[in-house]
Design a protein around this motif. Sequence first.
Motif, PDB file in Angstrom:
ATOM      1  N   SER A 140       0.767  -1.076  -0.044  1.00  0.00           N
ATOM      2  CA  SER A 140       0.023  -0.093   0.032  1.00  0.00           C
ATOM      3  C   SER A 140       0.811   1.524  -0.017  1.00  0.00           C
ATOM      4  O   SER A 140       0.704   2.119  -0.652  1.00  0.00           O
ATOM      5  CB  SER A 140      -0.921  -0.064   1.171  1.00  0.00           C
ATOM      6  OG  SER A 140      -1.771   1.135   1.170  1.00  0.00           O
ATOM      7  N   GLN A 150       1.342   4.372  -3.045  1.00  0.00           N
ATOM      8  CA  GLN A 150       1.100   5.583  -2.754  1.00  0.00           C
ATOM      9  C   GLN A 150       2.145   6.437  -3.016  1.00  0.00           C
ATOM     10  O   GLN A 150       2.079   7.474  -3.652  1.00  0.00           O
ATOM     11  CB  GLN A 150       0.576   5.719  -1.270  1.00  0.00           C
ATOM     12  CG  GLN A 150       0.637   7.116  -0.963  1.00  0.00           C
ATOM     13  CD  GLN A 150      -0.033   7.486   0.548  1.00  0.00           C
ATOM     14  OE1 GLN A 150      -1.240   7.064   1.139  1.00  0.00           O
ATOM     15  NE2 GLN A 150       0.851   7.833   1.545  1.00  0.00           N
ATOM     16  N   LEU A 162      -2.194   6.853   5.638  1.00  0.00           N
ATOM     17  CA  LEU A 162      -2.371   6.430   3.965  1.00  0.00           C
ATOM     18  C   LEU A 162      -3.628   6.887   3.367  1.00  0.00           C
ATOM     19  O   LEU A 162      -4.562   7.016   3.931  1.00  0.00           O
ATOM     20  CB  LEU A 162      -2.259   4.924   4.073  1.00  0.00           C
ATOM     21  CG  LEU A 162      -1.221   4.308   4.591  1.00  0.00           C
ATOM     22  CD1 LEU A 162      -1.298   2.578   4.496  1.00  0.00           C
ATOM     23  CD2 LEU A 162       0.136   4.460   3.417  1.00  0.00           C
ATOM     24  N   ASN A 163      -3.589   7.505   2.274  1.00  0.00           N
ATOM     25  CA  ASN A 163      -4.617   7.801   1.545  1.00  0.00           C
ATOM     26  C   ASN A 163      -5.349   6.552   0.769  1.00  0.00           C
ATOM     27  O   ASN A 163      -4.580   5.925   0.255  1.00  0.00           O
ATOM     28  CB  ASN A 163      -4.356   8.974   0.239  1.00  0.00           C
ATOM     29  CG  ASN A 163      -3.643  10.112   0.985  1.00  0.00           C
ATOM     30  OD1 ASN A 163      -3.886  10.619   2.288  1.00  0.00           O
ATOM     31  ND2 ASN A 163      -2.852  10.847   0.405  1.00  0.00           N
ATOM     32  N   SER A 199      -7.896   5.416  -2.585  1.00  0.00           N
ATOM     33  CA  SER A 199      -7.858   5.597  -3.796  1.00  0.00           C
ATOM     34  C   SER A 199      -9.400   5.809  -4.523  1.00  0.00           C
ATOM     35  O   SER A 199      -9.539   5.367  -5.587  1.00  0.00           O
ATOM     36  CB  SER A 199      -7.249   4.535  -4.570  1.00  0.00           C
ATOM     37  OG  SER A 199      -7.786   3.026  -3.967  1.00  0.00           O
TER      38      SER A 199
END
Length: 423
Positions: free
Chosen positions: A84, A88, A163-164, A166
Amino acid sequence: MTEHEDIKETPHLSILVSDPQKQRGDQGKTSFYVTYQISTKTNDKSYYEAFHKQESRSEESSDGAGLEIIVVHRRYSDFLLLQSILSQDHPTCVIPPLPDKKVFQYIAGDRFSQSFTQKRCHSLQNFLRRISEHPVLSKSHILMTFLTSGDWDAYRRSLSGTLNGSKEEVSDTFMNAFKSVHNQTEEFVEIKEKSDKLDHNVSKIDKVFHRVVKRQDSISDDYLKFSANLQDLQELVSNSTAEDENLRSKVKLFNDGVSQLSYGLKDLSKFLEYEYIVDLKDLEHYIDMVNQTVKMKDQKQIDYEELSNYLTRSINEKNNLISGYGGGNFFTSKLEELAGINQEAARREKILKLETKITSLTGEVENAKEVADAFEREVLKEVAIFEEIKTKELKTSLTSLADNQIEFYKKMVDVWTKVEEGL
Protein backbone atom coordinates in the motif's frame (compact mmCIF):
# COMPACT_ATOMS: atom_id res chain seq x y z
CA MET A 1 12.30 14.85 -12.89
CA THR A 2 10.52 11.47 -13.05
CA GLU A 3 10.97 8.50 -10.74
CA HIS A 4 13.07 6.61 -13.28
CA GLU A 5 15.55 9.44 -13.86
CA ASP A 6 18.85 9.86 -12.04
CA ILE A 7 18.77 6.30 -10.68
CA LYS A 8 22.10 4.98 -9.47
CA GLU A 9 23.06 1.33 -9.75
CA THR A 10 20.43 -0.88 -8.14
CA PRO A 11 21.75 -2.52 -4.95
CA HIS A 12 21.88 -6.29 -4.89
CA LEU A 13 19.28 -7.71 -2.51
CA SER A 14 19.05 -11.42 -1.79
CA ILE A 15 15.80 -12.10 0.07
CA LEU A 16 14.53 -15.44 1.39
CA VAL A 17 11.04 -15.85 2.85
CA SER A 18 10.79 -19.05 4.89
CA ASP A 19 9.63 -20.82 8.05
CA PRO A 20 5.90 -19.93 8.30
CA GLN A 21 4.87 -20.23 11.95
CA LYS A 22 1.43 -20.11 13.57
CA GLN A 23 1.29 -17.49 16.33
CA ARG A 24 -1.27 -16.71 19.03
CA GLY A 25 -2.76 -13.21 18.80
CA ASP A 26 -3.47 -10.73 21.59
CA GLN A 27 -7.14 -11.73 21.79
CA GLY A 28 -6.44 -15.15 23.25
CA LYS A 29 -7.24 -18.65 22.06
CA THR A 30 -9.50 -17.60 19.19
CA SER A 31 -6.95 -15.27 17.59
CA PHE A 32 -4.14 -16.72 15.48
CA TYR A 33 -1.94 -15.56 12.64
CA VAL A 34 1.07 -16.76 10.66
CA THR A 35 4.50 -15.10 10.63
CA TYR A 36 7.16 -15.53 7.96
CA GLN A 37 10.90 -15.28 8.46
CA ILE A 38 12.60 -12.87 6.04
CA SER A 39 16.37 -13.22 5.63
CA THR A 40 18.20 -10.51 3.69
CA LYS A 41 21.74 -10.17 2.35
CA THR A 42 22.81 -7.06 0.46
CA ASN A 43 25.77 -5.05 -0.72
CA ASP A 44 24.03 -1.86 0.45
CA LYS A 45 25.73 -0.82 3.71
CA SER A 46 22.81 1.42 4.69
CA TYR A 47 20.72 -1.70 5.39
CA TYR A 48 23.22 -2.93 7.96
CA GLU A 49 23.57 0.56 9.44
CA ALA A 50 19.80 0.73 9.90
CA PHE A 51 19.78 -2.79 11.35
CA HIS A 52 22.62 -2.15 13.83
CA LYS A 53 21.08 1.10 15.12
CA GLN A 54 18.38 -0.94 16.82
CA GLU A 55 19.06 -1.95 20.39
CA SER A 56 16.90 -5.08 20.46
CA ARG A 57 17.24 -7.54 17.62
CA SER A 58 17.92 -11.21 17.06
CA GLU A 59 21.41 -12.66 17.15
CA GLU A 60 23.63 -12.01 14.18
CA SER A 61 24.01 -14.78 11.62
CA SER A 62 26.24 -15.21 8.62
CA ASP A 63 26.04 -16.90 5.26
CA GLY A 64 29.38 -18.62 5.84
CA ALA A 65 31.31 -16.09 3.77
CA GLY A 66 31.33 -13.41 6.43
CA LEU A 67 28.31 -11.55 5.06
CA GLU A 68 25.76 -10.83 7.76
CA ILE A 69 22.18 -11.97 7.27
CA ILE A 70 19.43 -9.62 8.46
CA VAL A 71 16.52 -11.60 9.88
CA VAL A 72 13.05 -10.22 10.69
CA HIS A 73 9.58 -11.74 11.01
CA ARG A 74 6.47 -10.38 9.29
CA ARG A 75 2.85 -11.41 8.88
CA TYR A 76 0.69 -11.14 5.78
CA SER A 77 -0.87 -7.82 6.83
CA ASP A 78 2.64 -6.34 7.00
CA PHE A 79 3.20 -7.25 3.36
CA LEU A 80 -0.14 -5.58 2.53
CA LEU A 81 1.02 -2.40 4.28
CA LEU A 82 4.30 -2.43 2.35
CA GLN A 83 2.41 -2.80 -0.94
CA SER A 84 0.00 0.00 0.00
CA ILE A 85 2.80 2.44 0.88
CA LEU A 86 4.70 1.62 -2.30
CA SER A 87 1.53 2.22 -4.35
CA GLN A 88 1.05 5.60 -2.69
CA ASP A 89 4.69 6.68 -2.96
CA HIS A 90 5.21 5.44 -6.54
CA PRO A 91 1.92 5.90 -8.44
CA THR A 92 3.49 5.38 -11.88
CA CYS A 93 5.26 2.12 -10.95
CA VAL A 94 3.89 -1.38 -11.45
CA ILE A 95 3.68 -2.61 -7.86
CA PRO A 96 4.04 -6.42 -7.76
CA PRO A 97 0.86 -8.19 -6.60
CA LEU A 98 0.40 -10.16 -3.41
CA PRO A 99 -1.38 -13.52 -3.15
CA ASP A 100 -5.10 -13.02 -2.61
CA LYS A 101 -6.29 -12.98 0.99
CA LYS A 102 -9.80 -14.19 0.19
CA VAL A 103 -9.16 -17.74 -0.92
CA PHE A 104 -11.02 -20.99 -0.47
CA GLN A 105 -8.69 -22.15 2.30
CA TYR A 106 -9.92 -19.29 4.48
CA ILE A 107 -13.55 -20.26 3.96
CA ALA A 108 -12.73 -23.89 4.71
CA GLY A 109 -10.82 -22.92 7.86
CA ASP A 110 -7.57 -24.31 6.43
CA ARG A 111 -5.42 -21.18 6.30
CA PHE A 112 -2.93 -22.61 8.81
CA SER A 113 -2.28 -25.82 6.89
CA GLN A 114 1.24 -26.57 5.69
CA SER A 115 0.07 -26.63 2.08
CA PHE A 116 -1.47 -23.16 2.31
CA THR A 117 1.33 -21.47 4.28
CA GLN A 118 4.11 -22.97 2.13
CA LYS A 119 2.46 -21.81 -1.10
CA ARG A 120 1.90 -18.35 0.35
CA CYS A 121 5.49 -18.28 1.59
CA HIS A 122 6.77 -18.93 -1.94
CA SER A 123 4.42 -16.30 -3.36
CA LEU A 124 5.54 -13.71 -0.79
CA GLN A 125 9.15 -14.36 -1.79
CA ASN A 126 8.20 -13.73 -5.43
CA PHE A 127 6.66 -10.43 -4.31
CA LEU A 128 9.79 -9.26 -2.48
CA ARG A 129 12.13 -10.47 -5.22
CA ARG A 130 10.27 -8.44 -7.84
CA ILE A 131 10.51 -5.34 -5.67
CA SER A 132 14.24 -5.95 -5.08
CA GLU A 133 14.83 -6.17 -8.86
CA HIS A 134 12.92 -2.96 -9.61
CA PRO A 135 15.31 0.01 -10.06
CA VAL A 136 12.95 2.42 -8.27
CA LEU A 137 11.11 0.29 -5.70
CA SER A 138 14.31 -1.38 -4.50
CA LYS A 139 15.60 2.03 -3.35
CA SER A 140 12.48 2.96 -1.37
CA HIS A 141 12.94 3.74 2.32
CA ILE A 142 9.88 1.71 3.28
CA LEU A 143 11.46 -1.45 1.83
CA MET A 144 14.58 -0.95 3.93
CA THR A 145 12.44 -0.39 7.02
CA PHE A 146 10.37 -3.49 6.23
CA LEU A 147 13.48 -5.67 5.90
CA THR A 148 15.42 -4.30 8.88
CA SER A 149 13.06 -2.91 11.53
CA GLY A 150 12.98 -4.81 14.81
CA ASP A 151 9.95 -2.85 16.02
CA TRP A 152 7.72 -2.95 12.97
CA ASP A 153 4.53 -2.81 15.05
CA ALA A 154 5.53 0.59 16.42
CA TYR A 155 6.22 1.76 12.87
CA ARG A 156 2.76 0.55 11.80
CA ARG A 157 1.15 2.55 14.58
CA SER A 158 3.09 5.66 13.57
CA LEU A 159 1.52 5.42 10.10
CA SER A 160 -2.05 5.36 11.39
CA GLY A 161 -4.23 7.70 9.33
CA THR A 162 -1.45 8.72 6.93
CA LEU A 163 -2.34 6.41 4.05
CA ASN A 164 -4.66 7.86 1.45
CA GLY A 165 -7.42 5.87 -0.18
CA SER A 166 -7.93 5.57 -3.91
CA LYS A 167 -11.69 6.24 -4.08
CA GLU A 168 -11.32 9.18 -6.41
CA GLU A 169 -9.17 7.17 -8.78
CA VAL A 170 -11.62 4.27 -8.72
CA SER A 171 -14.52 6.67 -9.31
CA ASP A 172 -12.78 8.21 -12.31
CA THR A 173 -12.09 4.79 -13.75
CA PHE A 174 -15.72 3.76 -13.26
CA MET A 175 -17.06 6.96 -14.83
CA ASN A 176 -14.96 6.32 -17.95
CA ALA A 177 -15.46 2.54 -18.01
CA PHE A 178 -17.26 2.73 -21.33
CA LYS A 179 -14.84 5.19 -22.93
CA SER A 180 -11.74 4.29 -24.87
CA VAL A 181 -8.70 6.08 -26.20
CA HIS A 182 -9.35 7.48 -29.68
CA ASN A 183 -5.74 7.85 -30.75
CA GLN A 184 -3.91 4.86 -29.28
CA THR A 185 -0.24 4.63 -30.30
CA GLU A 186 0.96 1.54 -32.15
CA GLU A 187 3.41 0.90 -29.32
CA PHE A 188 0.65 0.48 -26.75
CA VAL A 189 -1.50 -1.52 -29.16
CA GLU A 190 1.42 -3.95 -29.43
CA ILE A 191 1.94 -3.95 -25.65
CA LYS A 192 -1.71 -4.87 -25.05
CA GLU A 193 -1.65 -7.61 -27.69
CA LYS A 194 1.53 -9.14 -26.26
CA SER A 195 0.16 -8.87 -22.71
CA ASP A 196 -3.12 -10.58 -23.62
CA LYS A 197 -1.28 -13.34 -25.47
CA LEU A 198 1.13 -13.91 -22.58
CA ASP A 199 -1.74 -13.97 -20.08
CA HIS A 200 -3.63 -16.49 -22.22
CA ASN A 201 -0.60 -18.77 -22.59
CA VAL A 202 0.36 -18.66 -18.90
CA SER A 203 -3.25 -19.38 -17.90
CA LYS A 204 -3.35 -22.33 -20.31
CA ILE A 205 -0.06 -23.75 -18.96
CA ASP A 206 -1.36 -23.26 -15.41
CA LYS A 207 -4.43 -25.39 -16.17
CA VAL A 208 -2.33 -28.07 -17.89
CA PHE A 209 -0.01 -28.44 -14.90
CA HIS A 210 -2.94 -28.59 -12.49
CA ARG A 211 -4.09 -31.64 -14.45
CA VAL A 212 -0.52 -33.03 -14.46
CA VAL A 213 -0.35 -32.80 -10.66
CA LYS A 214 -3.68 -34.58 -10.23
CA ARG A 215 -2.62 -37.28 -12.67
CA GLN A 216 0.78 -37.79 -11.03
CA ASP A 217 -0.78 -37.96 -7.56
CA SER A 218 -3.24 -40.56 -8.82
CA ILE A 219 -0.45 -42.65 -10.37
CA SER A 220 1.61 -42.29 -7.18
CA ASP A 221 -1.31 -43.56 -5.09
CA ASP A 222 -1.73 -46.52 -7.45
CA TYR A 223 1.95 -47.41 -7.04
CA LEU A 224 1.58 -47.22 -3.24
CA LYS A 225 -1.34 -49.64 -3.41
CA PHE A 226 0.71 -51.90 -5.68
CA SER A 227 3.55 -51.68 -3.14
CA ALA A 228 1.19 -52.71 -0.34
CA ASN A 229 0.08 -55.74 -2.38
CA LEU A 230 3.70 -56.68 -3.01
CA GLN A 231 4.29 -56.43 0.75
CA ASP A 232 1.43 -58.85 1.32
CA LEU A 233 2.88 -61.18 -1.32
CA GLN A 234 6.26 -61.00 0.36
CA GLU A 235 4.75 -62.07 3.68
CA LEU A 236 3.03 -65.03 2.02
CA VAL A 237 6.42 -66.54 1.18
CA SER A 238 6.89 -68.07 4.63
CA ASN A 239 9.17 -71.05 3.99
CA SER A 240 12.74 -70.70 5.12
CA THR A 241 14.37 -72.50 2.21
CA ALA A 242 17.11 -70.78 0.24
CA GLU A 243 14.82 -70.58 -2.78
CA ASP A 244 12.07 -68.89 -0.71
CA GLU A 245 14.56 -66.45 0.79
CA ASN A 246 15.80 -65.60 -2.69
CA LEU A 247 12.23 -65.00 -3.87
CA ARG A 248 11.45 -62.87 -0.80
CA SER A 249 14.60 -60.85 -1.44
CA LYS A 250 13.69 -60.21 -5.07
CA VAL A 251 10.09 -59.24 -4.24
CA LYS A 252 11.41 -56.87 -1.58
CA LEU A 253 13.90 -55.33 -4.02
CA PHE A 254 11.22 -54.82 -6.65
CA ASN A 255 8.85 -53.43 -4.01
CA ASP A 256 11.50 -50.92 -2.91
CA GLY A 257 11.77 -49.75 -6.53
CA VAL A 258 7.99 -49.30 -6.76
CA SER A 259 7.98 -47.36 -3.47
CA GLN A 260 10.81 -45.10 -4.67
CA LEU A 261 8.90 -44.44 -7.88
CA SER A 262 5.79 -43.49 -5.91
CA TYR A 263 7.71 -41.18 -3.56
CA GLY A 264 9.57 -39.63 -6.51
CA LEU A 265 6.30 -38.79 -8.26
CA LYS A 266 4.97 -37.30 -5.02
CA ASP A 267 8.05 -35.10 -4.67
CA LEU A 268 7.75 -34.00 -8.30
CA SER A 269 4.07 -33.14 -7.79
CA LYS A 270 4.93 -31.24 -4.62
CA PHE A 271 7.44 -29.09 -6.50
CA LEU A 272 4.89 -28.40 -9.24
CA GLU A 273 2.11 -27.55 -6.80
CA TYR A 274 4.10 -25.59 -4.23
CA GLU A 275 6.47 -23.71 -6.53
CA TYR A 276 6.00 -23.94 -10.30
CA ILE A 277 2.20 -23.49 -10.37
CA VAL A 278 2.50 -20.74 -7.74
CA ASP A 279 5.01 -19.00 -10.02
CA LEU A 280 2.56 -19.25 -12.93
CA LYS A 281 -0.33 -17.88 -10.88
CA ASP A 282 1.84 -15.03 -9.56
CA LEU A 283 2.89 -14.20 -13.11
CA GLU A 284 -0.78 -14.03 -14.15
CA HIS A 285 -1.40 -11.52 -11.35
CA TYR A 286 1.73 -9.56 -12.30
CA ILE A 287 0.50 -9.29 -15.91
CA ASP A 288 -2.83 -8.04 -14.58
CA MET A 289 -1.03 -5.29 -12.61
CA VAL A 290 0.75 -4.20 -15.79
CA ASN A 291 -2.59 -4.09 -17.61
CA GLN A 292 -4.06 -1.97 -14.82
CA THR A 293 -1.16 0.48 -15.11
CA VAL A 294 -1.71 0.69 -18.87
CA LYS A 295 -5.40 1.39 -18.19
CA MET A 296 -4.36 4.23 -15.87
CA LYS A 297 -2.30 5.61 -18.75
CA ASP A 298 -5.38 5.34 -20.98
CA GLN A 299 -7.41 7.17 -18.35
CA LYS A 300 -4.95 10.10 -18.42
CA GLN A 301 -5.20 10.20 -22.21
CA ILE A 302 -9.01 9.99 -22.10
CA ASP A 303 -9.04 12.96 -19.69
CA TYR A 304 -6.92 14.90 -22.17
CA GLU A 305 -9.09 13.95 -25.14
CA GLU A 306 -12.32 14.83 -23.31
CA LEU A 307 -10.95 18.24 -22.32
CA SER A 308 -9.74 18.79 -25.89
CA ASN A 309 -13.21 17.98 -27.25
CA TYR A 310 -14.81 20.31 -24.71
CA LEU A 311 -12.38 23.08 -25.70
CA THR A 312 -13.13 22.52 -29.41
CA ARG A 313 -16.90 22.71 -28.79
CA SER A 314 -16.48 25.92 -26.81
CA ILE A 315 -14.34 27.50 -29.56
CA ASN A 316 -16.90 26.50 -32.21
CA GLU A 317 -19.74 27.91 -30.14
CA LYS A 318 -17.89 31.22 -29.70
CA ASN A 319 -17.13 31.42 -33.44
CA ASN A 320 -20.78 30.76 -34.27
CA LEU A 321 -21.87 33.51 -31.91
CA ILE A 322 -19.39 35.94 -33.47
CA SER A 323 -20.58 35.08 -36.97
CA GLY A 324 -24.21 35.41 -35.92
CA TYR A 325 -25.16 31.71 -36.20
CA GLY A 326 -25.15 30.81 -32.55
CA GLY A 327 -26.80 31.95 -29.35
CA GLY A 328 -29.41 29.26 -28.78
CA ASN A 329 -32.45 27.94 -30.64
CA PHE A 330 -35.24 29.95 -32.30
CA PHE A 331 -37.84 29.55 -29.53
CA THR A 332 -35.39 30.57 -26.81
CA SER A 333 -34.46 33.70 -28.77
CA LYS A 334 -38.13 34.63 -29.24
CA LEU A 335 -38.89 34.14 -25.56
CA GLU A 336 -35.95 36.33 -24.60
CA GLU A 337 -37.10 38.95 -27.13
CA LEU A 338 -40.67 38.94 -25.69
CA ALA A 339 -39.21 39.25 -22.19
CA GLY A 340 -37.43 42.40 -23.28
CA ILE A 341 -33.92 40.99 -23.19
CA ASN A 342 -31.43 42.73 -25.45
CA GLN A 343 -30.32 40.01 -27.86
CA GLU A 344 -27.08 41.75 -28.85
CA ALA A 345 -26.04 42.36 -25.25
CA ALA A 346 -26.85 38.76 -24.37
CA ARG A 347 -24.79 37.54 -27.33
CA ARG A 348 -21.78 39.64 -26.27
CA GLU A 349 -22.09 38.40 -22.69
CA LYS A 350 -22.11 34.78 -23.89
CA ILE A 351 -19.04 35.44 -26.06
CA LEU A 352 -17.25 36.99 -23.08
CA LYS A 353 -18.09 33.99 -20.87
CA LEU A 354 -16.94 31.60 -23.58
CA GLU A 355 -13.66 33.46 -23.98
CA THR A 356 -13.04 33.11 -20.24
CA LYS A 357 -13.92 29.42 -20.38
CA ILE A 358 -11.68 28.88 -23.44
CA THR A 359 -8.74 30.55 -21.69
CA SER A 360 -9.23 28.31 -18.64
CA LEU A 361 -9.74 25.19 -20.75
CA THR A 362 -6.65 25.89 -22.85
CA GLY A 363 -4.49 25.82 -19.73
CA GLU A 364 -6.21 22.65 -18.48
CA VAL A 365 -5.76 20.94 -21.84
CA GLU A 366 -2.06 21.81 -21.94
CA ASN A 367 -1.64 20.51 -18.38
CA ALA A 368 -3.60 17.32 -19.17
CA LYS A 369 -1.42 16.78 -22.23
CA GLU A 370 1.77 17.13 -20.18
CA VAL A 371 0.42 14.71 -17.55
CA ALA A 372 -0.69 12.16 -20.17
CA ASP A 373 2.62 12.31 -22.04
CA ALA A 374 4.68 12.06 -18.85
CA PHE A 375 2.60 9.14 -17.59
CA GLU A 376 2.94 7.40 -20.94
CA ARG A 377 6.73 7.70 -20.80
CA GLU A 378 6.78 6.28 -17.28
CA VAL A 379 4.51 3.39 -18.24
CA LEU A 380 6.77 2.51 -21.17
CA LYS A 381 9.70 2.32 -18.76
CA GLU A 382 7.64 0.19 -16.38
CA VAL A 383 6.70 -2.20 -19.18
CA ALA A 384 10.38 -2.54 -20.08
CA ILE A 385 11.21 -3.30 -16.42
CA PHE A 386 8.39 -5.86 -16.29
CA GLU A 387 9.68 -7.53 -19.46
CA GLU A 388 13.16 -7.82 -17.94
CA ILE A 389 11.89 -9.24 -14.63
CA LYS A 390 9.42 -11.55 -16.40
CA THR A 391 12.11 -12.95 -18.71
CA LYS A 392 14.40 -13.64 -15.75
CA GLU A 393 11.55 -15.27 -13.81
CA LEU A 394 10.54 -17.53 -16.67
CA LYS A 395 14.14 -18.58 -17.22
CA THR A 396 14.62 -19.38 -13.52
CA SER A 397 11.27 -21.13 -13.21
CA LEU A 398 11.72 -23.26 -16.33
CA THR A 399 15.29 -24.12 -15.32
CA SER A 400 14.05 -25.25 -11.93
CA LEU A 401 11.31 -27.29 -13.61
CA ALA A 402 13.85 -28.96 -15.90
CA ASP A 403 16.26 -29.62 -12.99
CA ASN A 404 13.55 -31.31 -10.93
CA GLN A 405 12.47 -33.45 -13.87
CA ILE A 406 16.08 -34.44 -14.62
CA GLU A 407 16.74 -35.21 -10.95
CA PHE A 408 13.62 -37.42 -10.81
CA TYR A 409 14.56 -39.41 -13.90
CA LYS A 410 18.21 -39.76 -12.87
CA LYS A 411 17.11 -41.12 -9.52
CA MET A 412 14.68 -43.54 -11.16
CA VAL A 413 17.39 -44.75 -13.58
CA ASP A 414 19.69 -45.48 -10.61
CA VAL A 415 16.92 -47.17 -8.61
CA TRP A 416 15.70 -49.41 -11.42
CA THR A 417 19.20 -50.23 -12.61
CA LYS A 418 19.85 -51.70 -9.16
CA VAL A 419 16.50 -53.49 -9.25
CA GLU A 420 17.30 -54.96 -12.67
CA GLU A 421 20.73 -56.09 -11.51
CA GLY A 422 19.25 -57.67 -8.40
CA LEU A 423 16.61 -59.55 -10.32
